[in-house]
Design a protein around this motif. Structure first.
Motif, PDB file in Angstrom:
ATOM      1  N   GLU A  28      32.421  56.871  44.801  1.00 25.06           N
ATOM      2  CA  GLU A  28      30.933  56.048  45.196  1.00 25.06           C
ATOM      3  C   GLU A  28      31.344  55.017  46.340  1.00 25.06           C
ATOM      4  O   GLU A  28      30.686  54.763  47.114  1.00 25.06           O
ATOM      5  CB  GLU A  28      30.402  55.713  43.925  1.00 25.06           C
ATOM      6  CG  GLU A  28      28.863  55.208  44.250  1.00 25.06           C
ATOM      7  CD  GLU A  28      28.127  56.393  44.456  1.00 25.06           C
ATOM      8  OE1 GLU A  28      26.863  55.721  45.094  1.00 25.06           O
ATOM      9  OE2 GLU A  28      28.238  57.460  44.474  1.00 25.06           O
ATOM     10  N   ARG A  29      32.602  54.234  45.924  1.00 20.13           N
ATOM     11  CA  ARG A  29      33.009  53.071  46.794  1.00 20.13           C
ATOM     12  C   ARG A  29      33.470  53.469  48.025  1.00 20.13           C
ATOM     13  O   ARG A  29      33.781  52.690  48.791  1.00 20.13           O
ATOM     14  CB  ARG A  29      33.720  52.522  45.795  1.00 20.13           C
ATOM     15  CG  ARG A  29      33.270  51.795  44.459  1.00 20.13           C
ATOM     16  CD  ARG A  29      34.083  51.181  43.627  1.00 20.13           C
ATOM     17  NE  ARG A  29      34.914  49.952  44.265  1.00 20.13           N
ATOM     18  CZ  ARG A  29      34.781  48.735  43.969  1.00 20.13           C
ATOM     19  NH1 ARG A  29      33.835  48.301  42.799  1.00 20.13           N
ATOM     20  NH2 ARG A  29      35.602  47.873  44.355  1.00 20.13           N
ATOM     21  N   SER A  30      33.830  54.726  48.125  1.00 17.50           N
ATOM     22  CA  SER A  30      34.342  55.370  49.440  1.00 17.50           C
ATOM     23  C   SER A  30      33.421  55.212  50.460  1.00 17.50           C
ATOM     24  O   SER A  30      32.409  55.645  50.488  1.00 17.50           O
ATOM     25  CB  SER A  30      34.997  56.636  49.306  1.00 17.50           C
ATOM     26  OG  SER A  30      36.098  56.876  48.145  1.00 17.50           O
ATOM     27  N   ALA A  31      33.843  55.152  51.836  1.00 14.39           N
ATOM     28  CA  ALA A  31      33.044  55.097  53.068  1.00 14.39           C
ATOM     29  C   ALA A  31      32.488  56.652  53.205  1.00 14.39           C
ATOM     30  O   ALA A  31      33.241  57.550  52.814  1.00 14.39           O
ATOM     31  CB  ALA A  31      33.851  54.796  54.311  1.00 14.39           C
ATOM     32  N   ASP A  61      41.298  47.860  42.485  1.00 15.96           N
ATOM     33  CA  ASP A  61      40.249  47.271  43.466  1.00 15.96           C
ATOM     34  C   ASP A  61      39.209  46.415  43.048  1.00 15.96           C
ATOM     35  O   ASP A  61      38.727  45.609  43.735  1.00 15.96           O
ATOM     36  CB  ASP A  61      39.406  48.874  43.937  1.00 15.96           C
ATOM     37  CG  ASP A  61      40.373  49.573  44.586  1.00 15.96           C
ATOM     38  OD1 ASP A  61      41.329  49.186  45.245  1.00 15.96           O
ATOM     39  OD2 ASP A  61      39.745  50.883  45.008  1.00 15.96           O
ATOM     40  N   LEU A  62      39.073  46.421  41.716  1.00 16.80           N
ATOM     41  CA  LEU A  62      37.862  45.509  41.083  1.00 16.80           C
ATOM     42  C   LEU A  62      38.454  44.284  41.238  1.00 16.80           C
ATOM     43  O   LEU A  62      37.632  43.298  41.590  1.00 16.80           O
ATOM     44  CB  LEU A  62      37.822  45.913  39.358  1.00 16.80           C
ATOM     45  CG  LEU A  62      36.683  47.058  39.172  1.00 16.80           C
ATOM     46  CD1 LEU A  62      36.521  46.914  37.884  1.00 16.80           C
ATOM     47  CD2 LEU A  62      35.543  46.790  39.997  1.00 16.80           C
ATOM     48  N   LEU A  63      39.807  43.997  41.190  1.00 18.09           N
ATOM     49  CA  LEU A  63      40.504  42.754  41.244  1.00 18.09           C
ATOM     50  C   LEU A  63      40.455  42.183  42.487  1.00 18.09           C
ATOM     51  O   LEU A  63      40.358  40.902  42.916  1.00 18.09           O
ATOM     52  CB  LEU A  63      41.893  43.090  40.733  1.00 18.09           C
ATOM     53  CG  LEU A  63      42.710  41.603  40.128  1.00 18.09           C
ATOM     54  CD1 LEU A  63      41.816  40.977  39.372  1.00 18.09           C
ATOM     55  CD2 LEU A  63      44.047  41.830  39.743  1.00 18.09           C
ATOM     56  N   ARG A 107      30.911  46.238  42.965  1.00 17.51           N
ATOM     57  CA  ARG A 107      30.206  46.502  44.171  1.00 17.51           C
ATOM     58  C   ARG A 107      28.901  47.402  43.717  1.00 17.51           C
ATOM     59  O   ARG A 107      27.859  47.595  44.574  1.00 17.51           O
ATOM     60  CB  ARG A 107      30.681  46.986  45.043  1.00 17.51           C
ATOM     61  CG  ARG A 107      31.932  46.149  45.894  1.00 17.51           C
ATOM     62  CD  ARG A 107      33.069  47.025  46.704  1.00 17.51           C
ATOM     63  NE  ARG A 107      32.482  48.236  47.233  1.00 17.51           N
ATOM     64  CZ  ARG A 107      33.192  49.015  48.081  1.00 17.51           C
ATOM     65  NH1 ARG A 107      34.456  48.672  48.150  1.00 17.51           N
ATOM     66  NH2 ARG A 107      32.697  49.749  48.678  1.00 17.51           N
ATOM     67  N   LEU A 108      28.839  48.043  42.864  1.00 19.84           N
ATOM     68  CA  LEU A 108      27.832  49.078  42.482  1.00 19.84           C
ATOM     69  C   LEU A 108      27.085  48.640  41.214  1.00 19.84           C
ATOM     70  O   LEU A 108      27.564  47.900  40.162  1.00 19.84           O
ATOM     71  CB  LEU A 108      28.737  50.392  42.313  1.00 19.84           C
ATOM     72  CG  LEU A 108      29.521  50.840  43.219  1.00 19.84           C
ATOM     73  CD1 LEU A 108      30.001  52.127  42.670  1.00 19.84           C
ATOM     74  CD2 LEU A 108      28.566  51.299  44.487  1.00 19.84           C
ATOM     75  N   ASN A 151      38.080  34.971  35.610  1.00 15.89           N
ATOM     76  CA  ASN A 151      38.038  33.885  36.929  1.00 15.89           C
ATOM     77  C   ASN A 151      37.299  34.255  38.163  1.00 15.89           C
ATOM     78  O   ASN A 151      36.514  33.644  38.814  1.00 15.89           O
ATOM     79  CB  ASN A 151      39.276  33.439  37.118  1.00 15.89           C
ATOM     80  CG  ASN A 151      40.124  32.735  36.065  1.00 15.89           C
ATOM     81  OD1 ASN A 151      39.281  32.191  35.066  1.00 15.89           O
ATOM     82  ND2 ASN A 151      41.252  32.623  35.773  1.00 15.89           N
ATOM     83  N   LYS A 152      37.505  35.620  38.522  1.00 14.68           N
ATOM     84  CA  LYS A 152      36.582  36.166  39.781  1.00 14.68           C
ATOM     85  C   LYS A 152      35.379  36.119  39.638  1.00 14.68           C
ATOM     86  O   LYS A 152      34.689  36.229  40.524  1.00 14.68           O
ATOM     87  CB  LYS A 152      37.689  37.294  40.001  1.00 14.68           C
ATOM     88  CG  LYS A 152      37.102  38.130  41.243  1.00 14.68           C
ATOM     89  CD  LYS A 152      37.740  39.450  41.452  1.00 14.68           C
ATOM     90  CE  LYS A 152      37.374  39.928  43.068  1.00 14.68           C
ATOM     91  NZ  LYS A 152      37.805  38.904  44.013  1.00 14.68           N
TER      92      LYS A 152
END
Length: 414
Positions: A76-79, A165-167, A172-173, A411-412
């Motif tokens: 889903e996160r892929s272009a 990737d989350l880090l 994003r979704l 923290n992020k």
């Protein structure tokens, strides 16, 4: 023809998938091509995979739904123009290279014959494919075991890549935060050594006398004690989720001979798969030994350790690849990183996996702390006399890395 042995083999790997918690129980389907297609169950998917066999030169297929949604979320996160995931961990790079996927809108509402054609096209290039919204199909050229390895690798690599990737990119979704919270609170389990027993070293019959390891060749009976402990600790490492069955290695050095797991052996089934390799390579046993034998040997020659364990605990791998360096011209960090890095106080080293490269970087890093992390690959840990210290060090490293990962995520997300 009697298909009972093959059905037993299918049942064996079904149970391993359940033990590993990598596949939803009701989703697991294993197929073996003999005179006919032998299946773990008869259902609507049997015609699809019978068709897949006709287009491939393989004898085994595994189809299952991953217990975590990470693979689907990576798709889903892929272009939109992308058709494969490209993780950077060493298991992907050496075993899969990249992971093709079939998007949900490519198969929804279409015939199963069309889906079979898409699966065939993907498996002609790679050993496994992600079907978004359905699961993973993995192939075995000769055995069901190979299909199990491919499926397990997909679980490991998508786990590592998604959390990395989350880090680096954040959520994003829609629904990712909630899914992440549920993963942490309900799916993850503590890693500890509760209830595990270890033989006190030095191993090989000298423990009760408290003397150094045997200076010469061990009698078969004493070597048997070493082999028993290697098998037991190998099983512990798999059962605690510190390595997938067919990755990682383990060895013990008695002063003259390195007893080491064979290459491509399953760490939870090492009986009959341990090689005695003389330090001077005066026998041919080393030919079938783990590809990381040079690293194990270099550790023994440069330190006082006598037990070495190598696993692929996931959070240690994730943090090894989490780098905040912005101005870096290194293209292959796994081999050529020049920075002195660490995670939770544990050194991170580069090195080419399986080609002797780790023999140049791991021994110096492991010497003082008894453990180090190889970039994108896993943890080497060692014990002075036996495997208890090596195992506990790996558990400690992974638990510290897990805690650090979730601290960074908190923290992020503030």
């Amino acid at each position: 023809m009697n298909n009972l042995p093959m059905l037993d083999h299918i049942e064996k790997y079904t149970q391993k998938l359940l033990r590993d918690r990598t596949a939803m129980p009701e989703s697991i389907r294993l197929y073996r091509l003999d005179d006919v297609v032998i299946a773990s169950r008869s259902d609507e998917w049997l015609p699809v995979f019978t068709e897949v066999f006709t287009g491939l030169n393989v004898t085994a297929l595994l189809f299952g739904t991953l217990t975590l949604p990470f693979a689907d979320l990576l798709v889903e996160r892929s272009a939109p123009e992308e058709d494969r995931i490209k993780p950077r961990d060493s298991e992907t790079r050496t075993f899969l290279h990249d992971i093709p996927f079939i998007r949900k809108d490519e198969w929804t509402g279409r015939s199963k014959e069309e889906l079979a054609k898409k699966i065939i096209a993907c498996l002609k290039e790679r050993k496994a494919v992600i079907i978004q919204g359905l699961g993973v199909v993995a192939s075995g050229g000769v055995t069901v075991e190979q299909a199990y390895i491919g499926y397990s690798t997909i679980f490991h690599t998508t786990f590592v890549k998604y959390l990395l990737d989350l880090l680096t990119e954040g959520f994003r979704l829609p629904g990712e935060r909630e899914m992440f919270r549920e993963f942490r609170e309900k799916w993850l389990r503590p890693i500890d050594a509760a209830g595990l027993e270890f033989a006190e070293g030095p191993l090989g019959g000298n423990a009760e006398r408290g003397v150094p390891p045997h200076p010469g060749p061990l009698p078969q009976g004493e070597r048997g004690l070493i082999y028993d402990e290697i098998c037991r600790v190998g099983r512990y490492t798999v059962e605690k989720g510190l390595v997938d069955s067919f990755f990682g290695n383990i060895s013990y050095f008695d002063g003259k001979t390195i007893s080491i797991s064979q290459t491509a052996s399953s760490l939870d089934e090492l009986e009959g798969h341990i090689d005695p390799v003389p330090l001077d390579y005066s026998s041919t046993a080393g030919l079938s030994a783990s590809s990381e034998l040079p690293a194990h040997k270099a550790i023994y020659l440069s330190t006082d350790y006598h037990a070495v364990l190598h696993g692929h605990p996931k959070f240690s791998v994730i943090l090894s690849m989490h780098c905040t360096e912005e101005d870096c011209d290194i293209e292959d960090c796994g081999k050529n990183c020049r920075r002195k890095r660490e995670a939770c106080g544990v050194p991170i080293v580069p090195g080419e996996v399986g080609a002797g490269g780790l023999a140049k970087t791991v021994p110096a890093a492991i010497k003082d702390a008894g453990a180090c992390i190889v970039y994108g690959h896993g943890v080497f840990s060692a014990g002075e006399k036996d495997f208890q210290a090596a195992f506990m060090r790996m558990v400690e490293v992974e638990n510290r890395c897990r805690e650090e990962y979730f601290s960074l995520m908190r923290n992020k997300d503030r």
